[in-house]
Design an enzyme around this catalytic site. Sequence first.
Site, short mmCIF file in Angstrom:
data_model
loop_
_atom_site.label_atom_id
_atom_site.label_comp_id
_atom_site.label_asym_id
_atom_site.label_seq_id
_atom_site.Cartn_x
_atom_site.Cartn_y
_atom_site.Cartn_z
N GLY A 33 0.81 -1.21 0.00
CA GLY A 33 0.00 0.00 0.00
C GLY A 33 0.84 1.25 0.00
O GLY A 33 2.04 1.19 -0.22
N ASN A 34 0.19 2.38 0.23
CA ASN A 34 0.92 3.65 0.29
C ASN A 34 0.24 4.55 1.32
O ASN A 34 -0.79 4.19 1.88
CB ASN A 34 0.98 4.31 -1.08
N ARG A 35 0.82 5.71 1.57
CA ARG A 35 0.36 6.57 2.66
C ARG A 35 -0.72 7.58 2.28
O ARG A 35 -1.00 8.49 3.05
CB ARG A 35 1.55 7.33 3.25
#
Length: 237
Positions: A33-35
């Site tokens: 995932g990412n932020r």
Amino acid sequence: ALRLLAPQDLAGIRVAVSAGGTREPIDPVRYLGNRSSGRQGAALAREAAERGAEVDLVVANVSREVRAEARHPRIRIRPVETAAELATAMKESAATAEVVVMAAAVADYRPAQAAAHKLTKEEGILERIELVENEDVLAALAAARAAGRAPEGQVLVGFAAETETSVEGRRERARRKRERKGVDLLAVNLADAAHGFEKHDNAVEVIGRDGEVLAAVSGTKRAVAAAVWDAVAGLRP
Ligand code: CTP
Ligand code: CA
């Protein structure tokens, strides 16, 4: 608060906005995932709706709090998880949208296969994960438009988060990226400790078709959203 005096310069216009960050499954309990919080995308949707637009908001993994920011009678929320799901939803929404804004952080790669069971250390198969490239949704939308499979005069807007700290360096990357994607506007934001991902404020420049800086705004994500829609409104006849 409801802004009764918001300009209605987007009245009756259909727009599609993506927000949040995709999750690419590794196995039933893990993902890449990412932020991205989805706050910038939610602010873009909200601003457009208050200015009169009919909004499809495709959200990838955003919190209830962020989703609440986008609650409005003219916003339809479409939740997705993966880049592939986001691609399908955005292509569908973009098919009838006069403006498309891709504010989501789409994973560039996904695991070649998602395991059906939880991977274990005993099996020793977690040391390397083979990745395959995801489709570039924005580039695909630009290609569809170029092929005449989009509403007449459709405007495409991309968002790029860059960690490059020099302003000129960021602009140059943004110009190349806008060109490569074939979009009209590219909003570039500085993703550092104080700005961008997971933060309430953003510092953004909007790059136009000739590489010019059409707008520069530093402030809340809502202020950034207003500047982006102003730039879009400036392109429309
Ligand atoms: N984007 C997309 N589909 C992808 C990746 C990105 O539609 N598979 C969109 C993003 O939503 C954003 C724009 O493209 O609007 C720019 O994303 P960015 O990650 O900055 O661009 P990339 O081409 O992936 O380049 P980079 O190598 O810098 O990640
Ligand atoms: Ca990327």
